[in-house]
Structure formats: C-alpha cells, structure tokens
Design a protein around this motif. Sequence first.
Motif, PDB file in Angstrom:
ATOM      1  N   MET A   1       5.747   8.872 -57.559  1.00  0.00           N
ATOM      2  CA  MET A   1       4.066   9.316 -57.659  1.00  0.00           C
ATOM      3  C   MET A   1       3.735   9.832 -58.887  1.00  0.00           C
ATOM      4  O   MET A   1       4.527  10.980 -59.410  1.00  0.00           O
ATOM      5  N   ALA A   2       2.830   9.538 -59.487  1.00  0.00           N
ATOM      6  CA  ALA A   2       2.477  10.154 -60.737  1.00  0.00           C
ATOM      7  C   ALA A   2       1.918  11.518 -60.531  1.00  0.00           C
ATOM      8  O   ALA A   2       0.842  11.737 -59.597  1.00  0.00           O
ATOM      9  N   PHE A   3       1.864  12.528 -61.689  1.00  0.00           N
ATOM     10  CA  PHE A   3       1.250  13.788 -61.624  1.00  0.00           C
ATOM     11  C   PHE A   3      -0.123  13.194 -62.135  1.00  0.00           C
ATOM     12  O   PHE A   3      -0.469  12.386 -62.871  1.00  0.00           O
ATOM     13  N   ALA A   4      -1.002  14.004 -61.468  1.00  0.00           N
ATOM     14  CA  ALA A   4      -2.560  13.831 -61.854  1.00  0.00           C
ATOM     15  C   ALA A   4      -3.494  15.342 -62.071  1.00  0.00           C
ATOM     16  O   ALA A   4      -3.006  16.312 -61.675  1.00  0.00           O
ATOM     17  N   LEU A   5      -4.462  15.034 -63.096  1.00  0.00           N
ATOM     18  CA  LEU A   5      -5.269  16.034 -63.419  1.00  0.00           C
ATOM     19  C   LEU A   5      -6.023  16.463 -62.173  1.00  0.00           C
ATOM     20  O   LEU A   5      -6.731  15.699 -61.691  1.00  0.00           O
TER      21      LEU A   5
ATOM     22  N   ARG B   1      -9.584  21.200 -70.045  1.00  0.00           N
ATOM     23  CA  ARG B   1      -8.897  20.580 -68.862  1.00  0.00           C
ATOM     24  C   ARG B   1      -9.238  19.160 -69.228  1.00  0.00           C
ATOM     25  O   ARG B   1      -7.886  18.445 -68.964  1.00  0.00           O
ATOM     26  N   GLY B   2     -10.148  18.635 -69.744  1.00  0.00           N
ATOM     27  CA  GLY B   2     -10.253  17.127 -70.289  1.00  0.00           C
ATOM     28  C   GLY B   2      -9.384  16.638 -71.098  1.00  0.00           C
ATOM     29  O   GLY B   2      -9.086  15.463 -71.131  1.00  0.00           O
ATOM     30  N   ARG B   3      -8.885  17.587 -71.957  1.00  0.00           N
ATOM     31  CA  ARG B   3      -8.260  16.805 -73.186  1.00  0.00           C
ATOM     32  C   ARG B   3      -6.818  17.682 -73.213  1.00  0.00           C
ATOM     33  O   ARG B   3      -5.800  17.037 -73.039  1.00  0.00           O
ATOM     34  N   HIS B   4      -7.071  18.874 -73.277  1.00  0.00           N
ATOM     35  CA  HIS B   4      -5.429  19.659 -73.358  1.00  0.00           C
ATOM     36  C   HIS B   4      -4.691  19.570 -72.103  1.00  0.00           C
ATOM     37  O   HIS B   4      -3.669  18.969 -72.281  1.00  0.00           O
ATOM     38  N   HIS B   5      -5.234  19.923 -70.975  1.00  0.00           N
ATOM     39  CA  HIS B   5      -4.396  19.657 -69.840  1.00  0.00           C
ATOM     40  C   HIS B   5      -3.989  18.280 -69.482  1.00  0.00           C
ATOM     41  O   HIS B   5      -3.203  17.897 -69.037  1.00  0.00           O
ATOM     42  N   ASN B   6      -5.158  17.112 -69.669  1.00  0.00           N
ATOM     43  CA  ASN B   6      -4.901  15.969 -69.546  1.00  0.00           C
ATOM     44  C   ASN B   6      -3.772  15.274 -70.238  1.00  0.00           C
ATOM     45  O   ASN B   6      -2.871  14.680 -69.850  1.00  0.00           O
ATOM     46  N   ALA B   7      -3.632  16.081 -71.631  1.00  0.00           N
ATOM     47  CA  ALA B   7      -2.598  15.611 -72.407  1.00  0.00           C
ATOM     48  C   ALA B   7      -1.136  15.918 -71.780  1.00  0.00           C
ATOM     49  O   ALA B   7      -0.266  15.196 -71.766  1.00  0.00           O
ATOM     50  N   TYR B   8      -1.151  17.149 -71.280  1.00  0.00           N
ATOM     51  CA  TYR B   8       0.122  17.461 -70.608  1.00  0.00           C
ATOM     52  C   TYR B   8       0.522  16.431 -69.438  1.00  0.00           C
ATOM     53  O   TYR B   8       1.795  16.290 -69.221  1.00  0.00           O
ATOM     54  N   VAL B   9      -0.481  16.093 -68.586  1.00  0.00           N
ATOM     55  CA  VAL B   9      -0.186  15.323 -67.579  1.00  0.00           C
ATOM     56  C   VAL B   9       0.211  14.039 -67.949  1.00  0.00           C
ATOM     57  O   VAL B   9       1.036  13.333 -67.444  1.00  0.00           O
ATOM     58  N   THR B  10      -0.499  13.434 -69.058  1.00  0.00           N
ATOM     59  CA  THR B  10      -0.077  12.088 -69.514  1.00  0.00           C
ATOM     60  C   THR B  10       1.600  12.118 -70.036  1.00  0.00           C
ATOM     61  O   THR B  10       2.282  11.334 -69.880  1.00  0.00           O
ATOM     62  N   ASN B  11       1.652  13.449 -70.821  1.00  0.00           N
ATOM     63  CA  ASN B  11       2.900  13.430 -71.433  1.00  0.00           C
ATOM     64  C   ASN B  11       4.024  13.481 -70.405  1.00  0.00           C
ATOM     65  O   ASN B  11       5.182  13.052 -70.584  1.00  0.00           O
ATOM     66  N   LEU B  12       3.822  14.394 -69.335  1.00  0.00           N
ATOM     67  CA  LEU B  12       4.753  14.589 -68.402  1.00  0.00           C
ATOM     68  C   LEU B  12       5.099  13.359 -67.503  1.00  0.00           C
ATOM     69  O   LEU B  12       6.499  13.093 -67.371  1.00  0.00           O
TER      70      LEU B  12
ATOM     71  N   ASN C   1       4.770  10.260 -68.913  1.00  0.00           N
ATOM     72  CA  ASN C   1       5.441   9.534 -69.727  1.00  0.00           C
ATOM     73  C   ASN C   1       7.015   9.759 -69.657  1.00  0.00           C
ATOM     74  O   ASN C   1       8.003   9.273 -69.999  1.00  0.00           O
ATOM     75  N   ALA C   2       7.268  11.274 -69.675  1.00  0.00           N
ATOM     76  CA  ALA C   2       8.883  11.622 -69.661  1.00  0.00           C
ATOM     77  C   ALA C   2       9.489  11.243 -68.373  1.00  0.00           C
ATOM     78  O   ALA C   2      10.724  11.078 -68.561  1.00  0.00           O
ATOM     79  N   VAL C   3       8.931  11.468 -67.410  1.00  0.00           N
ATOM     80  CA  VAL C   3       9.665  11.286 -65.765  1.00  0.00           C
ATOM     81  C   VAL C   3       9.951   9.627 -65.558  1.00  0.00           C
ATOM     82  O   VAL C   3      10.794   9.438 -64.918  1.00  0.00           O
ATOM     83  N   ASN C   4       8.677   9.242 -65.818  1.00  0.00           N
ATOM     84  CA  ASN C   4       8.489   7.709 -65.385  1.00  0.00           C
ATOM     85  C   ASN C   4       9.601   6.957 -65.816  1.00  0.00           C
ATOM     86  O   ASN C   4       9.922   6.603 -67.066  1.00  0.00           O
ATOM     87  N   GLY C   5      10.260   5.984 -65.108  1.00  0.00           N
ATOM     88  CA  GLY C   5      11.348   5.549 -65.360  1.00  0.00           C
ATOM     89  C   GLY C   5      12.680   5.871 -65.405  1.00  0.00           C
ATOM     90  O   GLY C   5      13.732   5.480 -65.760  1.00  0.00           O
ATOM     91  N   ASP C   6      12.764   7.259 -65.358  1.00  0.00           N
ATOM     92  CA  ASP C   6      13.973   8.100 -65.402  1.00  0.00           C
ATOM     93  C   ASP C   6      14.407   8.394 -63.972  1.00  0.00           C
ATOM     94  O   ASP C   6      13.810   9.167 -63.135  1.00  0.00           O
ATOM     95  N   ALA C   7      15.695   7.567 -63.795  1.00  0.00           N
ATOM     96  CA  ALA C   7      16.024   7.839 -62.311  1.00  0.00           C
ATOM     97  C   ALA C   7      16.283   9.386 -61.884  1.00  0.00           C
ATOM     98  O   ALA C   7      16.214   9.767 -60.634  1.00  0.00           O
TER      99      ALA C   7
ATOM    100  N   LEU D   1      14.656  11.835 -62.702  1.00  0.00           N
ATOM    101  CA  LEU D   1      13.348  12.702 -62.724  1.00  0.00           C
ATOM    102  C   LEU D   1      12.113  12.418 -61.889  1.00  0.00           C
ATOM    103  O   LEU D   1      11.436  13.049 -61.332  1.00  0.00           O
ATOM    104  N   GLU D   2      12.155  10.878 -61.717  1.00  0.00           N
ATOM    105  CA  GLU D   2      11.094  10.164 -61.132  1.00  0.00           C
ATOM    106  C   GLU D   2      10.809  10.707 -59.469  1.00  0.00           C
ATOM    107  O   GLU D   2      12.193  10.546 -59.090  1.00  0.00           O
ATOM    108  N   GLY D   3       9.907  11.015 -59.071  1.00  0.00           N
ATOM    109  CA  GLY D   3       9.700  11.338 -57.569  1.00  0.00           C
ATOM    110  C   GLY D   3      10.072  12.845 -57.597  1.00  0.00           C
ATOM    111  O   GLY D   3       9.800  13.303 -56.416  1.00  0.00           O
ATOM    112  N   LYS D   4      10.428  13.421 -58.575  1.00  0.00           N
ATOM    113  CA  LYS D   4      10.711  15.068 -58.234  1.00  0.00           C
ATOM    114  C   LYS D   4       9.452  15.667 -58.212  1.00  0.00           C
ATOM    115  O   LYS D   4       8.477  15.385 -59.012  1.00  0.00           O
TER     116      LYS D   4
END
Length: 211
Positions: free
Chosen positions: A1-5, A28-39, A41-47, A49-52
């Motif tokens: 499950m992805a993290f969401a703004l 919120r729309g740019r700074h926070h949203n970038a943290y969510v996107t980059n988070l 990207n970091a966890v998705n596909g990494d066994a 980390l994903e789902g934690k």
Amino acid sequence: MAFALPELAYANNALVPYIDELTMEIHRGRHHNAYVTNLNNAVNGDAALEGKTLEELLADNLAIVPDAKKAAVRNNGGGHFNHSLFWLIMAPNGQGGGGEPIGQLADAINATFGSFDNCKAQFKAAAIGRFGSGWAWLAKKADGTLEIYSTPNQDTPLMDGKTAIIGIDVWEHAYYLQYQNVRPGYVDNWWNVVNWNTAEAIFNGAVTLTF
Ligand code: MN
C-alpha cells in the motif's frame, strides 16, 4: 500500500493571518507531496521495506532500513510523518486553534515546565535556535514525561522512540512568504493555530497516528 498525501481538515486560507494561503498551498501540495512521492519510490519494490508502516520504517533510528535506502527513507519518511502531524495539530483560530493546553497534557506541561508560558519560551528557543532547516518539538518520552528539543532536516521523534505531541516546521518554506527572515514572529503567531484537542488526544493515547 502506497503512502498518500493527506487531505487538510480546513481550507488553505483558514489559518490566515497566522499562516498565509499560498504557503499552505505550496507547502502541502508541493513540498509534502514530494516527500510522499520520494518515500514511495524508495520503498516500492523493495521486499524489506514495502508494506511496512511509517512507524516500522523509522523506529530505532531506521534499524530495519538497508544502508543504501537509509537517507531516502530518513528524509522522505520523516518528512511525510512530520508534515502529516503538522497539518493535524493545527486548526483555524477560534475553531479548535489557539488557546491553552487541556487535560492531561496541560497537567504534564505544568509539572515539567512550571507553566505554559515557560513551555512556550523553551519551545521558541528551540525553534529559533535550530540553525538552518528543521523542527522544534514538544514530545513525550518513553517514560511518559515531556521534552522540548529540535531536530535537523526531517528527523522526527519517532526515530528515537519518542511521541511527537506538537511540532513546528522551521524550514524557510514554512514561513518565508509571509515572515521572510523573521522566524521568531512566525513562531509567536503559530500558537494561535495550535489544536490542543488533538495534542491532548495524542498525549493521552486516545488516538494513535498512522500516516
Ligand atoms: Mn515543511
């Protein structure tokens, strides 16, 4: 499950005149949203980390996170947690925002700092004393007592086993449009929008935050 703004519970202009509308929109729309996107990207596909949950990722100074991902999860996971909390513990002045601490949190503040005024003075010193970017916190330690301190960048109390009760973002993106270089003025005004009902619910355990 992805993290969401997360959605805001109030309009971008609801914290005026203490925090301006454009800052809220960009923050919120740019700074926070970038943290969510980059988070994500970091966890998705990494066994490992994903789902934690965010709490699992950040706990014990990111103990479960492989070295290659530590910086990305630290900065973006911390950023996602800190900002999600920041929106929650604010409310429009007179509509949940402002006033004084209540309940068990008020008792703990008085016991630890002597008074709310002393608490505010220490918190302000932490906020304006943070060189560069970071946050100031009122946090609950593992033994249940309160502590005021600041963290650099997007480091968060979760990383060292503390519960963030309230925190102020002192990155320039949080205040520069309205306050320019006058961080102390921003900190002073911010008390007008602190949501003490939510802070009390976090402190007394009525809510457990999951972002
Ligand atoms: Mn920020």
